[in-house]
Design a protein around this motif. Structure first.
Motif, PDB file in Angstrom:
ATOM      1  N   GLU A 192     -66.023 -51.133 -42.263  1.00 50.80           N
ATOM      2  CA  GLU A 192     -64.903 -51.763 -42.970  1.00 50.80           C
ATOM      3  C   GLU A 192     -64.624 -53.165 -42.440  1.00 50.80           C
ATOM      4  O   GLU A 192     -64.156 -54.035 -43.179  1.00 50.80           O
ATOM      5  N   ALA A 193     -64.949 -53.389 -41.166  1.00 51.17           N
ATOM      6  CA  ALA A 193     -64.759 -54.714 -40.574  1.00 51.17           C
ATOM      7  C   ALA A 193     -65.873 -55.680 -40.971  1.00 51.17           C
ATOM      8  O   ALA A 193     -65.814 -56.865 -40.620  1.00 51.17           O
ATOM      9  N   GLY A 194     -66.884 -55.180 -41.682  1.00 55.00           N
ATOM     10  CA  GLY A 194     -67.970 -56.037 -42.148  1.00 55.00           C
ATOM     11  C   GLY A 194     -68.959 -56.416 -41.066  1.00 55.00           C
ATOM     12  O   GLY A 194     -69.628 -57.457 -41.165  1.00 55.00           O
ATOM     13  N   LEU A 195     -69.086 -55.576 -40.030  1.00 55.05           N
ATOM     14  CA  LEU A 195     -69.998 -55.871 -38.918  1.00 55.05           C
ATOM     15  C   LEU A 195     -71.190 -54.923 -38.958  1.00 55.05           C
ATOM     16  O   LEU A 195     -71.043 -53.734 -39.251  1.00 55.05           O
ATOM     17  N   PRO A 196     -72.381 -55.429 -38.654  1.00 51.65           N
ATOM     18  CA  PRO A 196     -73.585 -54.604 -38.762  1.00 51.65           C
ATOM     19  C   PRO A 196     -73.721 -53.588 -37.629  1.00 51.65           C
ATOM     20  O   PRO A 196     -73.341 -53.855 -36.488  1.00 51.65           O
ATOM     21  N   PHE A 197     -74.262 -52.428 -37.980  1.00 55.04           N
ATOM     22  CA  PHE A 197     -74.552 -51.352 -37.043  1.00 55.04           C
ATOM     23  C   PHE A 197     -76.037 -51.032 -37.160  1.00 55.04           C
ATOM     24  O   PHE A 197     -76.492 -50.529 -38.190  1.00 55.04           O
ATOM     25  N   ILE A 198     -76.798 -51.353 -36.118  1.00 54.33           N
ATOM     26  CA  ILE A 198     -78.251 -51.159 -36.132  1.00 54.33           C
ATOM     27  C   ILE A 198     -78.604 -50.032 -35.174  1.00 54.33           C
ATOM     28  O   ILE A 198     -78.235 -50.063 -33.997  1.00 54.33           O
ATOM     29  N   VAL A 199     -79.308 -49.026 -35.682  1.00 57.21           N
ATOM     30  CA  VAL A 199     -79.717 -47.874 -34.884  1.00 57.21           C
ATOM     31  C   VAL A 199     -81.206 -47.968 -34.598  1.00 57.21           C
ATOM     32  O   VAL A 199     -82.003 -48.239 -35.496  1.00 57.21           O
ATOM     33  N   VAL A 200     -81.576 -47.742 -33.339  1.00 55.88           N
ATOM     34  CA  VAL A 200     -82.984 -47.712 -32.944  1.00 55.88           C
ATOM     35  C   VAL A 200     -83.292 -46.294 -32.455  1.00 55.88           C
ATOM     36  O   VAL A 200     -82.769 -45.848 -31.435  1.00 55.88           O
ATOM     37  N   PHE A 201     -84.142 -45.587 -33.207  1.00 59.68           N
ATOM     38  CA  PHE A 201     -84.538 -44.235 -32.818  1.00 59.68           C
ATOM     39  C   PHE A 201     -85.640 -44.310 -31.768  1.00 59.68           C
ATOM     40  O   PHE A 201     -86.640 -44.996 -31.945  1.00 59.68           O
ATOM     41  N   THR A 202     -85.442 -43.601 -30.654  1.00 58.48           N
ATOM     42  CA  THR A 202     -86.486 -43.473 -29.650  1.00 58.48           C
ATOM     43  C   THR A 202     -86.831 -41.995 -29.511  1.00 58.48           C
ATOM     44  O   THR A 202     -86.149 -41.130 -30.058  1.00 58.48           O
ATOM     45  N   ASN A 203     -87.872 -41.706 -28.791  1.00 53.77           N
ATOM     46  CA  ASN A 203     -88.378 -40.334 -28.697  1.00 53.77           C
ATOM     47  C   ASN A 203     -87.706 -39.562 -27.564  1.00 53.77           C
ATOM     48  O   ASN A 203     -87.732 -40.008 -26.422  1.00 53.77           O
ATOM     49  N   PRO A 204     -87.089 -38.398 -27.866  1.00 55.29           N
ATOM     50  CA  PRO A 204     -86.811 -37.830 -29.184  1.00 55.29           C
ATOM     51  C   PRO A 204     -85.355 -38.075 -29.582  1.00 55.29           C
ATOM     52  O   PRO A 204     -84.517 -38.324 -28.729  1.00 55.29           O
ATOM     53  N   THR A 205     -85.065 -37.973 -30.866  1.00 60.07           N
ATOM     54  CA  THR A 205     -83.682 -38.011 -31.352  1.00 60.07           C
ATOM     55  C   THR A 205     -83.491 -36.805 -32.271  1.00 60.07           C
ATOM     56  O   THR A 205     -84.062 -36.753 -33.357  1.00 60.07           O
ATOM     57  N   THR A 206     -82.697 -35.839 -31.822  1.00 60.80           N
ATOM     58  CA  THR A 206     -82.599 -34.577 -32.554  1.00 60.80           C
ATOM     59  C   THR A 206     -81.159 -34.074 -32.572  1.00 60.80           C
ATOM     60  O   THR A 206     -80.256 -34.650 -31.971  1.00 60.80           O
ATOM     61  N   GLY A 207     -80.953 -32.974 -33.274  1.00 61.92           N
ATOM     62  CA  GLY A 207     -79.697 -32.232 -33.244  1.00 61.92           C
ATOM     63  C   GLY A 207     -78.500 -32.980 -33.802  1.00 61.92           C
ATOM     64  O   GLY A 207     -78.600 -33.768 -34.751  1.00 61.92           O
ATOM     65  N   GLY A 208     -77.348 -32.767 -33.179  1.00 64.14           N
ATOM     66  CA  GLY A 208     -76.085 -33.312 -33.667  1.00 64.14           C
ATOM     67  C   GLY A 208     -76.017 -34.816 -33.672  1.00 64.14           C
ATOM     68  O   GLY A 208     -75.249 -35.395 -34.449  1.00 64.14           O
ATOM     69  N   VAL A 209     -76.799 -35.479 -32.817  1.00 64.23           N
ATOM     70  CA  VAL A 209     -76.835 -36.945 -32.842  1.00 64.23           C
ATOM     71  C   VAL A 209     -77.456 -37.434 -34.136  1.00 64.23           C
ATOM     72  O   VAL A 209     -76.951 -38.352 -34.788  1.00 64.23           O
ATOM     73  N   THR A 210     -78.566 -36.817 -34.537  1.00 64.19           N
ATOM     74  CA  THR A 210     -79.193 -37.168 -35.817  1.00 64.19           C
ATOM     75  C   THR A 210     -78.276 -36.836 -36.980  1.00 64.19           C
ATOM     76  O   THR A 210     -78.270 -37.539 -37.993  1.00 64.19           O
ATOM     77  N   ALA A 211     -77.487 -35.778 -36.830  1.00 62.45           N
ATOM     78  CA  ALA A 211     -76.609 -35.332 -37.915  1.00 62.45           C
ATOM     79  C   ALA A 211     -75.314 -36.128 -37.989  1.00 62.45           C
ATOM     80  O   ALA A 211     -74.475 -35.846 -38.842  1.00 62.45           O
ATOM     81  N   SER A 212     -75.141 -37.109 -37.112  1.00 63.04           N
ATOM     82  CA  SER A 212     -73.906 -37.895 -37.155  1.00 63.04           C
ATOM     83  C   SER A 212     -74.222 -39.386 -37.084  1.00 63.04           C
ATOM     84  O   SER A 212     -74.845 -39.937 -37.998  1.00 63.04           O
ATOM     85  N   TYR A 213     -73.839 -40.056 -35.995  1.00 67.24           N
ATOM     86  CA  TYR A 213     -73.881 -41.519 -35.960  1.00 67.24           C
ATOM     87  C   TYR A 213     -75.287 -42.103 -36.018  1.00 67.24           C
ATOM     88  O   TYR A 213     -75.461 -43.239 -36.453  1.00 67.24           O
ATOM     89  N   ALA A 214     -76.313 -41.351 -35.623  1.00 70.08           N
ATOM     90  CA  ALA A 214     -77.664 -41.905 -35.615  1.00 70.08           C
ATOM     91  C   ALA A 214     -78.186 -42.185 -37.023  1.00 70.08           C
ATOM     92  O   ALA A 214     -79.057 -43.041 -37.194  1.00 70.08           O
ATOM     93  N   MET A 215     -77.677 -41.478 -38.009  1.00 70.86           N
ATOM     94  CA  MET A 215     -78.141 -41.679 -39.384  1.00 70.86           C
ATOM     95  C   MET A 215     -77.160 -42.501 -40.213  1.00 70.86           C
ATOM     96  O   MET A 215     -77.270 -42.548 -41.433  1.00 70.86           O
ATOM     97  N   LEU A 216     -76.207 -43.175 -39.565  1.00 69.61           N
ATOM     98  CA  LEU A 216     -75.196 -43.926 -40.294  1.00 69.61           C
ATOM     99  C   LEU A 216     -75.325 -45.431 -40.102  1.00 69.61           C
ATOM    100  O   LEU A 216     -74.417 -46.180 -40.438  1.00 69.61           O
ATOM    101  N   GLY A 217     -76.460 -45.890 -39.584  1.00 68.90           N
ATOM    102  CA  GLY A 217     -76.650 -47.310 -39.372  1.00 68.90           C
ATOM    103  C   GLY A 217     -76.845 -48.076 -40.668  1.00 68.90           C
ATOM    104  O   GLY A 217     -77.231 -47.504 -41.691  1.00 68.90           O
ATOM    105  N   ASP A 218     -76.586 -49.375 -40.634  1.00 72.27           N
ATOM    106  CA  ASP A 218     -76.906 -50.232 -41.777  1.00 72.27           C
ATOM    107  C   ASP A 218     -78.410 -50.433 -41.891  1.00 72.27           C
ATOM    108  O   ASP A 218     -78.947 -50.559 -42.986  1.00 72.27           O
ATOM    109  N   VAL A 219     -79.080 -50.491 -40.737  1.00 74.09           N
ATOM    110  CA  VAL A 219     -80.537 -50.568 -40.694  1.00 74.09           C
ATOM    111  C   VAL A 219     -81.006 -49.602 -39.620  1.00 74.09           C
ATOM    112  O   VAL A 219     -80.436 -49.544 -38.523  1.00 74.09           O
ATOM    113  N   HIS A 220     -82.042 -48.814 -39.960  1.00 76.22           N
ATOM    114  CA  HIS A 220     -82.600 -47.849 -39.015  1.00 76.22           C
ATOM    115  C   HIS A 220     -83.982 -48.307 -38.576  1.00 76.22           C
ATOM    116  O   HIS A 220     -84.900 -48.403 -39.403  1.00 76.22           O
ATOM    117  N   LEU A 221     -84.138 -48.595 -37.299  1.00 77.31           N
ATOM    118  CA  LEU A 221     -85.433 -48.912 -36.721  1.00 77.31           C
ATOM    119  C   LEU A 221     -85.909 -47.707 -35.911  1.00 77.31           C
ATOM    120  O   LEU A 221     -85.104 -46.872 -35.508  1.00 77.31           O
TER     121      LEU A 221
END
Length: 324
Positions: A192-221
């Motif tokens: 809402e503040a208009g600021l970018p959120f960039i998520v970088v997935f590293t090995n491994p990323t699983t479970g509740g993290v993937t089911a929440s903020y990890a999949m909510l980035g503006d760009v997923h690397l």
């Protein structure tokens, strides 16, 4: 004869153990190719095996030192949370596990929040360390992610989060699961503040993290070969009693199926994120980026987001994804 058993023999054992430990630390075996790599060479290469390109786990401090300008950054103070609220104990007490992980990693919990400059621009960066109890999401980790998002909102900077996790922290029960909606609300406020959120997935990323903020980035690397999923492939195969496709739930598979925007070699992450943050904030192009290698991969979704900045994003064909 007690002095021989109690003094001499323990000293001999200690001497032999030190020699064994040093021998193991000199060389590191690549899990993919079996190649033996000298420890210092691997460390100098940002923990990427030179010949196979396999991305090994990297310590939070090493990642941050190679990411920020001149390796300089400021650590953000994190809120205190109750320790062991459920008085949990399995094979050992939860408080003992926390103490061991803190001694091993030098971190208070699994997530560290910092701020500094990337190509001269201010940026807030969070790192989730898998060495701290598998990067599990508990109250402290959830509060750290929220603090990072709020710091970025207050300072009006992009927020970059390197995620690595085995899921929710079972020792905190429902209190751990509550971090999923809490972090989601914080992500929405940053958006809402208009600021970018960039998520970088590293090995491994699983479970509740993937089911929440990890999949909510503006760009997923994602780093090459990273496991990204909610339930792991072994659990799925046991449930459906079928063999899964080769490379299932790895970075490249998710990129091909639209879940990840870009697969980027660790050596190129700094330049790629520098380009993206500049585009998404409509900042002046950084002169240093002109000499950097082009972005390895970009999806149509990321290109559409970048186009809103009226800037050109240099791209390369998919076969260049693993080029150093």
């Amino acid at each position: 004869m007690n002095w021989i058993n109690n003094v001499v023999r323990p000293k001999i054992r200690s001497f032999l153990k030190q020699r064994d430990d040093s021998a193991e630390n000199l060389w590191v075996k690549c899990p993919e190719s079996g190649e033996m790599v000298f420890y210092r060479d691997l460390e100098a290469n940002q923990w990427v095996v030179p010949n196979s390109g396999y991305h090994m786990k990297i310590k939070s401090a090493d990642r941050l030192a190679s990411f920020f300008d001149d390796g300089s950054y400021e650590t953000v103070a994190l809120p205190e949370v109750p320790v062991d609220p459920l008085k949990f104990r399995d094979q050992k007490r939860y408080v003992d596990r926390l103490r061991d992980s803190r001694t091993k990693t030098g971190m208070d919990d699994a997530v560290m929040v910092t701020k500094g400059r990337l190509y001269g621009r201010p940026v807030t960066v969070g790192v989730q360390d898998f060495d701290f109890m598998g990067g599990s999401l508990g109250m402290a980790a959830g509060s750290a992610v929220i603090t990072g998002l709020e710091t970025a909102e207050r300072d009006k900077t992009p927020f970059v989060l390197f995620v690595a996790s085995g899921g929710a922290r079972m020792q905190e029960g429902i209190l751990s699961l509550m971090q999923m909606p809490r972090t989601t609300v914080a992500v929405l406020r940053l958006r809402e503040a208009g600021l970018p959120f960039i998520v970088v997935f590293t090995n491994p990323t699983t479970g509740g993290v993937t089911a929440s903020y990890a999949m909510l980035g503006d760009v997923h690397l994602a780093e090459p070969g990273a496991l990204i999923c909610f339930a792991g492939p072994r659990v799925i195969e046991q449930t459906i009693r079928e063999k899964l496709p080769k490379g299932f739930q790895r970075s490249e598979y998710l990129y091909e199926h639209g879940m990840v925007d870009m697969v980027v070699h660790r050596h190129n992450l700094r330049a790629t994120i520098g380009s993206l943050t500049g585009i998404l904030t409509k900042a002046e192009p950084a002169p240093e980026l002109a000499s950097q290698p082009p972005v390895a991969r970009i999806s149509m979704r990321a290109a559409a987001v970048a186009a809103e900045g009226d800037d050109d994003l240099v791209t390369a064909p998919p076969e260049a994804a693993h080029a150093e």
